[in-house]
Design an enzyme around this catalytic site. Sequence first.
Site, PDB file in Angstrom:
ATOM      1  N   LYS A  14       5.037  -9.196 -13.858  1.00  0.00           N
ATOM      2  CA  LYS A  14       5.466 -10.571 -13.556  1.00  0.00           C
ATOM      3  C   LYS A  14       4.395 -11.319 -12.772  1.00  0.00           C
ATOM      4  O   LYS A  14       4.041 -12.442 -13.075  1.00  0.00           O
ATOM      5  CB  LYS A  14       6.764 -10.578 -12.715  1.00  0.00           C
ATOM      6  CG  LYS A  14       7.896  -9.774 -13.290  1.00  0.00           C
ATOM      7  CD  LYS A  14       9.090  -9.740 -12.372  1.00  0.00           C
ATOM      8  CE  LYS A  14       8.871  -9.075 -11.027  1.00  0.00           C
ATOM      9  NZ  LYS A  14       8.638  -7.626 -11.073  1.00  0.00           N
ATOM     10  N   ARG A  89      16.807 -12.351  -6.690  1.00  0.00           N
ATOM     11  CA  ARG A  89      17.008 -10.931  -7.011  1.00  0.00           C
ATOM     12  C   ARG A  89      18.450 -10.498  -6.842  1.00  0.00           C
ATOM     13  O   ARG A  89      18.780  -9.360  -7.178  1.00  0.00           O
ATOM     14  CB  ARG A  89      16.157 -10.089  -6.059  1.00  0.00           C
ATOM     15  CG  ARG A  89      14.795  -9.732  -6.568  1.00  0.00           C
ATOM     16  CD  ARG A  89      14.134  -8.956  -5.462  1.00  0.00           C
ATOM     17  NE  ARG A  89      13.130  -8.058  -5.907  1.00  0.00           N
ATOM     18  CZ  ARG A  89      11.824  -8.341  -5.908  1.00  0.00           C
ATOM     19  NH1 ARG A  89      11.401  -9.520  -5.557  1.00  0.00           N
ATOM     20  NH2 ARG A  89      10.957  -7.431  -6.262  1.00  0.00           N
ATOM     21  N   ARG A 128      -2.012   0.529  -9.430  1.00  0.00           N
ATOM     22  CA  ARG A 128      -2.238  -0.854  -8.974  1.00  0.00           C
ATOM     23  C   ARG A 128      -3.004  -0.877  -7.654  1.00  0.00           C
ATOM     24  O   ARG A 128      -2.777  -0.077  -6.761  1.00  0.00           O
ATOM     25  CB  ARG A 128      -0.896  -1.558  -8.773  1.00  0.00           C
ATOM     26  CG  ARG A 128      -1.096  -2.927  -8.124  1.00  0.00           C
ATOM     27  CD  ARG A 128       0.111  -3.807  -8.235  1.00  0.00           C
ATOM     28  NE  ARG A 128       1.267  -3.270  -7.538  1.00  0.00           N
ATOM     29  CZ  ARG A 128       2.454  -3.869  -7.538  1.00  0.00           C
ATOM     30  NH1 ARG A 128       2.627  -4.994  -8.220  1.00  0.00           N
ATOM     31  NH2 ARG A 128       3.468  -3.330  -6.892  1.00  0.00           N
ATOM     32  N   ARG A 161      -0.499  -0.660  -2.182  1.00  0.00           N
ATOM     33  CA  ARG A 161       0.710  -1.053  -1.452  1.00  0.00           C
ATOM     34  C   ARG A 161       1.520   0.166  -1.041  1.00  0.00           C
ATOM     35  O   ARG A 161       1.619   1.133  -1.797  1.00  0.00           O
ATOM     36  CB  ARG A 161       1.575  -1.972  -2.330  1.00  0.00           C
ATOM     37  CG  ARG A 161       1.158  -3.409  -2.254  1.00  0.00           C
ATOM     38  CD  ARG A 161       1.833  -4.288  -3.272  1.00  0.00           C
ATOM     39  NE  ARG A 161       3.273  -4.109  -3.403  1.00  0.00           N
ATOM     40  CZ  ARG A 161       4.039  -4.857  -4.196  1.00  0.00           C
ATOM     41  NH1 ARG A 161       3.516  -5.838  -4.901  1.00  0.00           N
ATOM     42  NH2 ARG A 161       5.340  -4.638  -4.284  1.00  0.00           N
ATOM     43  N   ARG A 172      13.077   1.481  -5.767  1.00  0.00           N
ATOM     44  CA  ARG A 172      13.029   0.041  -6.063  1.00  0.00           C
ATOM     45  C   ARG A 172      13.635  -0.226  -7.429  1.00  0.00           C
ATOM     46  O   ARG A 172      14.392  -1.182  -7.607  1.00  0.00           O
ATOM     47  CB  ARG A 172      11.569  -0.459  -6.064  1.00  0.00           C
ATOM     48  CG  ARG A 172      10.954  -0.542  -4.701  1.00  0.00           C
ATOM     49  CD  ARG A 172       9.443  -0.577  -4.763  1.00  0.00           C
ATOM     50  NE  ARG A 172       8.913  -1.801  -5.347  1.00  0.00           N
ATOM     51  CZ  ARG A 172       7.656  -1.929  -5.792  1.00  0.00           C
ATOM     52  NH1 ARG A 172       6.824  -0.911  -5.714  1.00  0.00           N
ATOM     53  NH2 ARG A 172       7.250  -3.060  -6.279  1.00  0.00           N
TER      54      ARG A 172
END
Length: 220
Positions: A14, A89, A128, A161, A172
């Site tokens: 996203k 969310r 990532r 992260r 998550r």
Amino acid sequence: MADLIFMGPPGAGKGTQAARAATERGLAHIATGDMLRAAVRDGTELGLKAKEIMARGDLVPDEVIIGMFRDRLAEPDTEAGFVLDGFPRTLAQAEALDDTLTGIERSIDCVPVFDIDLESLVGRLSGRRVCRAAEHVYHLQFNPPRQEGICDIDGSELYQREDDRPEVIRNRYQKQWVEAAAPVLDYYEGRKLVVFIDASAPRDVVAREIDDILDRFDSA
Ligand code: AP5
């Protein structure tokens, strides 16, 4: 002008697509996760509250997020349209968003949903890396920086992260996507705003699907 919400599980792409599309189309990119990480970095009161919650992969309370979003929406760059990334969310956030937009005679135009399976997400998120200065996003394999560990755009250091560890990714995915987001998806499907995107495709293929959606509004 278009007002869109990019929805999808963590790591679906996203942020990658929202940043690109917003820059190319002159839209504001509103990413609640980026805003929260900036608050953590700056050591603000909000950042201190959010830090542990985010590290566990849980949701930050609705009232905090809704207040933060309303402040951001008041900034002038949102007048030409926006891409929401990571918000709303929960159903409470979706309802608050609608109330706020109704108050300024605007409404959501489209909700592209990034569809992808959990195992692909774990691969994407473990690889990532993001930059410290502005959260520019890279991937060790799919989108490496020109110089290892350094952001191509602003030269800042790249880091992993804290919530990109496999056990946190699974939390998550379950709590934020399977549980909290399901009623939000129903809410927008009921309004016929949802368009599913195959987010497991390479970045340029996903980008074309997003561009086709945005073209509809540019030519409207
Ligand atoms: P947030 O930062 O919003 O995290 P997220 O939604 O989990 O999304 P991500 O940023 O992890 O993934 P993404 O879909 O943007 O993927 P990306 O483009 O980076 O939120 C973090 C935390 O903040 C939450 O856990 C929560 O605690 C809190 N929070 C935020 N908003 C909140 C809210 N509204 N309410 C309550 N709490 C909130 O891509 C991932 C990787 O894949 C990258 O390395 C990228 O290079 C690569 N990639 C992207 N596209 C492709 C592709 N097509 N092919 C191959 N690789 C790709």
